[in-house]
Structures are given as C-alpha cells and as structure tokens.
Design a protein around this motif. Structure first.
Motif, mmCIF file in Angstrom:
data_model
loop_
_atom_site.group_PDB
_atom_site.id
_atom_site.type_symbol
_atom_site.label_atom_id
_atom_site.label_comp_id
_atom_site.label_asym_id
_atom_site.label_seq_id
_atom_site.Cartn_x
_atom_site.Cartn_y
_atom_site.Cartn_z
ATOM 1 N N UNK A 198 10.445 -3.048 5.537
ATOM 2 C CA UNK A 198 9.003 -2.945 5.327
ATOM 3 C C UNK A 198 8.698 -1.983 4.184
ATOM 4 N N UNK A 199 7.578 -2.235 3.538
ATOM 5 C CA UNK A 199 7.101 -1.441 2.414
ATOM 6 C C UNK A 199 6.083 -0.435 2.942
ATOM 7 N N UNK A 200 6.401 0.845 2.862
ATOM 8 C CA UNK A 200 5.529 1.880 3.422
ATOM 9 C C UNK A 200 4.177 1.959 2.714
ATOM 10 N N UNK A 201 4.053 1.326 1.553
ATOM 11 C CA UNK A 201 2.794 1.329 0.811
ATOM 12 C C UNK A 201 1.940 0.095 1.108
ATOM 13 N N UNK A 202 2.394 -0.722 2.034
ATOM 14 C CA UNK A 202 1.719 -1.967 2.399
ATOM 15 C C UNK A 202 1.141 -1.817 3.806
ATOM 16 N N UNK A 203 -0.147 -2.097 3.983
ATOM 17 C CA UNK A 203 -0.764 -1.979 5.312
ATOM 18 C C UNK A 203 -0.056 -2.849 6.349
ATOM 19 N N UNK A 204 0.479 -3.978 5.927
ATOM 20 C CA UNK A 204 1.160 -4.877 6.855
ATOM 21 C C UNK A 204 2.412 -4.248 7.465
ATOM 22 N N UNK B 166 6.993 -14.037 2.573
ATOM 23 C CA UNK B 166 8.121 -14.041 1.653
ATOM 24 C C UNK B 166 8.658 -12.627 1.440
ATOM 25 N N UNK B 167 9.571 -12.500 0.504
ATOM 26 C CA UNK B 167 10.099 -11.193 0.128
ATOM 27 C C UNK B 167 9.573 -10.855 -1.265
ATOM 28 N N UNK B 168 9.104 -9.614 -1.432
ATOM 29 C CA UNK B 168 8.543 -9.202 -2.715
ATOM 30 C C UNK B 168 8.728 -7.721 -2.960
ATOM 31 N N UNK B 169 8.368 -7.284 -4.155
ATOM 32 C CA UNK B 169 8.531 -5.874 -4.505
ATOM 33 C C UNK B 169 7.492 -5.018 -3.788
ATOM 34 N N UNK B 170 7.703 -3.724 -3.810
ATOM 35 C CA UNK B 170 6.784 -2.783 -3.184
ATOM 36 C C UNK B 170 5.416 -2.841 -3.844
ATOM 37 N N UNK B 171 4.384 -2.518 -3.070
ATOM 38 C CA UNK B 171 3.026 -2.441 -3.604
ATOM 39 C C UNK B 171 2.810 -1.209 -4.478
ATOM 40 N N UNK B 172 3.745 -0.264 -4.433
ATOM 41 C CA UNK B 172 3.581 0.977 -5.202
ATOM 42 C C UNK B 172 3.724 0.693 -6.695
ATOM 43 N N UNK C 189 14.291 -4.291 -5.509
ATOM 44 C CA UNK C 189 14.243 -3.935 -4.089
ATOM 45 C C UNK C 189 13.104 -4.716 -3.452
ATOM 46 N N UNK C 190 13.424 -5.521 -2.452
ATOM 47 C CA UNK C 190 12.474 -6.461 -1.883
ATOM 48 C C UNK C 190 12.100 -6.093 -0.453
ATOM 49 N N UNK C 191 10.867 -6.387 -0.093
ATOM 50 C CA UNK C 191 10.340 -6.100 1.234
ATOM 51 C C UNK C 191 9.625 -7.339 1.766
ATOM 52 N N UNK C 192 9.436 -7.390 3.083
ATOM 53 C CA UNK C 192 8.712 -8.504 3.676
ATOM 54 C C UNK C 192 7.235 -8.418 3.283
ATOM 55 N N UNK C 193 6.672 -9.574 2.884
ATOM 56 C CA UNK C 193 5.286 -9.645 2.443
ATOM 57 C C UNK C 193 4.585 -10.821 3.125
ATOM 58 N N UNK C 194 3.288 -10.670 3.360
ATOM 59 C CA UNK C 194 2.511 -11.736 4.009
ATOM 60 C C UNK C 194 1.182 -11.940 3.300
#
Length: 356
Positions: free
Chosen positions: A171-177, A217-223, A230-235
């Motif tokens: 998970x991306x700590x900068x993403x609300x999801x 999908x998988x995507x880069x951090x929102x930061x 480096x990929x994180x789960x995205x919705x």
C-alpha cells in the motif's frame, strides 16, 4: 450417485497487530495526480470510516510472510476437519501479490505459495498437487469452484483451498485508499461426498476485462516525484463501486438460478468485505431484483469494521468466524443455505451457493 462438494473444516489466521484509524492522522494524502489533499487528516479519516465502516484493521508482524499466514490457516482447517494432510489431492492458494517478505519491495512467486504450504505441512505425497490462483479478491471462491469441478470429474477427493494476502506491504501511505487494506488468511478443507444432503448447490462467474481492466491495478506512489519502479495497489474507487453494484447482484442471481434455489431460501450471504457501504448496497440491489426489501444486518455478516479488507482472505476468514461463533449475532446450522460472493481485480465476479 451424485457427488457433492462439502466443506469439512475451516481455519483462519487473524494477524495480531491492530492498526487504528487514528494512526493515519500523521499521513499526508495526495491524489493519483500527485496533488496534496488539503483536508485535515482527521477529517479524511472520519469520512473514510463513514463510507467503508472500517475502524481498525490487522497487520502481520514483521517476521511473517504471506505463505506463513497461509500455512497457519491451513493447519487450523486441517485440524478442524480431522484429516491426514497426506490424503490431500490439491492445495489451491489464492493470492494477488506473491510471497511478500518483510523489508523488501520484491514479491516472490517462485516457489509458489501452495508449494510453501505443502512443504510447511510436511506432505511427502507426490500426488498432492499445489498451485496458486490469481483471480483478484474472488480468488478463494474461485478455488472452491475449481475443487468442485475436480470432484465432479472424479479427479480428486479432497482439496485444501486457501486465501492469503499481505496487503500492508503493497500500500501507498500517501494514498487514502491505503486505509482500506489489511492482512490475513483463511482456509477450508473441501471433500467429495456421494449423495450428501449438503455441499455446493451451484455457482457462477464472470469477467469484464475490456473497459474495466484497470479499475484495480498497480501504480506508482501518489507522492510527487516518487520512483516509478516501485508499485503499489491502486483503485478507481467510484468505478469499482458502480461496477460491483451493477454486476454482483446479477452474478448472485445467476448462481441461485443455477442452484435451483430461491432468494427466500438463503439464510446468510458471505460477501467480500470490501467496503461496508458498497456491500450493503449490493445486498439491497440483489433483493430489489426479486422485488423484495431486506434488513442487511440479518443476512450479511461483517468483520470489515475490525479486520479491514484482506482481499482473498475476507470470505474464508468471515465464514470461519461465523462457523465458530466469533460473530455472536450470526450463526449457521445444518441445512442452512448460504452464498459466497466476491468482486475484484480483473474485473472478476463469482458466487457459490452452499448448503451447510
């Protein structure tokens, strides 16, 4: 004689680390366009709780991997079924991110998680075939459906079906999801029984991969300026919600029709614990297809409020908890008809109708 697929044992591993909503108050959140969200973190967190129902979630300890959780859930299910592991024909492990290890961005897929489980259980039988299943959040339900096919084809007599996920490390700590996701594992032993009164009555599955492929999908951090490698789960949350509300009720209806069961026969619906508001809307939409209304609290067990969304692990852990009395307001008894239903990346949907 007809062959039925009967669940003879269940088990789950609920990680011990509790992550409360308030702990996200220190986070700075950004959109996927890398623009900072100006709302105070506390305001974002409270809105999140009202929508998802999640107040806390569970994370695994640092010394655990995804396969470790799968092994523990499997051991509990095997003990519950009181079987010899050497008699298992297939070990089917549903997951989405491989064997996520601590302190690494790598997600190992070789050896398979199922092979790790076979090794940990000490199974020497070469005819016990372990393999992994990637089908998004509906993976565990799909594994149960595969076991059903094996049994009806006389290709197996006993399967171990596991759902395990270590989402806290993708998970991306900068993403609300990121606040939605959690860790956990659930398992069941499924066996072929001849002329049994209980077991799987019917199922259905569907996949939409044209316009819907990238909803999860998988995507880069929102930061801003983050490393794209480096990929994180995205919705795409709104699209996932609309998709699920449109198609999951239809999948459950198709499943019931395949099973020859009416909605009034169904006592409980074990739906993927994705988002409490979404799950509530799905169940109401299902009953609306039959011209009925429903008190969702009576038919829809929940553990998302305390455990969060652990993807493929949500349904098997929820079913295990209800079977063993861990959710006091819900129970199942012999003869009860229940439904397992899920939706997730792919975009995939499935449902199984089962008589206890």
């Amino acid at each position: 004689m007809s062959t039925s697929t009967v669940i003879t044992g269940t088990g789950s591993f609920i990680p011990p680390v509790i992550k409360y909503n308030r702990e996200f108050a220190v986070n700075d959140f950004y959109t996927q366009d890398q623009e900072r969200i100006p709302n105070a973190a506390e305001e974002i967190i409270e809105k999140f709780r009202k929508i998802t129902g999640i107040s806390e979630r569970r994370y695994a300890t640092e010394d655990m991997s995804t396969s470790d959780m799968a092994c523990l859930a499997a051991q509990y299910a095997i003990a519950d079924a009181a079987i010899d592991p050497e008699t298992i024909d297939y070990i089917i492990v549903a997951h989405n991110f491989g064997n996520v290890m601590k302190h690494t961005i790598q997600m190992d897929a070789v050896p398979s998680l199922a092979s790790h489980v076979k090794h940990a259980l000490g199974i020497a039988n070469p005819s016990c075939i372990p393999y992994d299943l990637l089908f998004g959040c509906p993976g565990w339900v799909q594994g149960l459906m595969q076991a059903d096919v094996y049994f009806k084809a006389k290709a197996a007599k006993r399967c171990l079906v596991i759902g395990t996920e270590m989402l806290s490390r993708v998970i991306d700590m900068y993403d609300r999801d990121s606040m939605i996701f959690s860790d956990g594992a659930g398992a069941c032993v499924a066996e072929a029984r001849e002329d049994a009164d209980n077991g799987i009555l019917g199922s259905s599955a569907a996949s939409y991969a044209l316009n819907e492929l990238q909803y999860i999908n998988m995507g880069k951090s929102n930061f801003p300026g983050s490393d794209e490698r480096i990929r994180f789960i995205k919705m795409q949350g709104r699209k996932v919600y609309e998709f699920a509300l449109k198609y999951v009720p239809l999948a459950i209806k198709s499943c019931l029709e395949n099973a020859g069961v009416t909605l009034s026969d169904v006592r409980k619906i074990f739906i993927h614990q994705a988002n409490e508001k979404m799950d509530d809307a799905i169940i109401k939409a299902l009953y609306a297809l039959y011209g009925q209304t429903v008190v969702t609290e009576e038919v829809m067990p929940l553990n998302i409020r305390e455990l969060g969304n652990s993807s493929v692990a949500t349904i098997p852990t929820l079913f295990d908890m209800v079977r063993k009395g861990a959710i006091p307001q819900h129970s199942v008894s012999p003869g009860d008809i229940v439904v397992f239903a899920s939706v997730g990346a792919g975009m995939n949907i499935n449902a199984v109708c089962y008589r206890i």
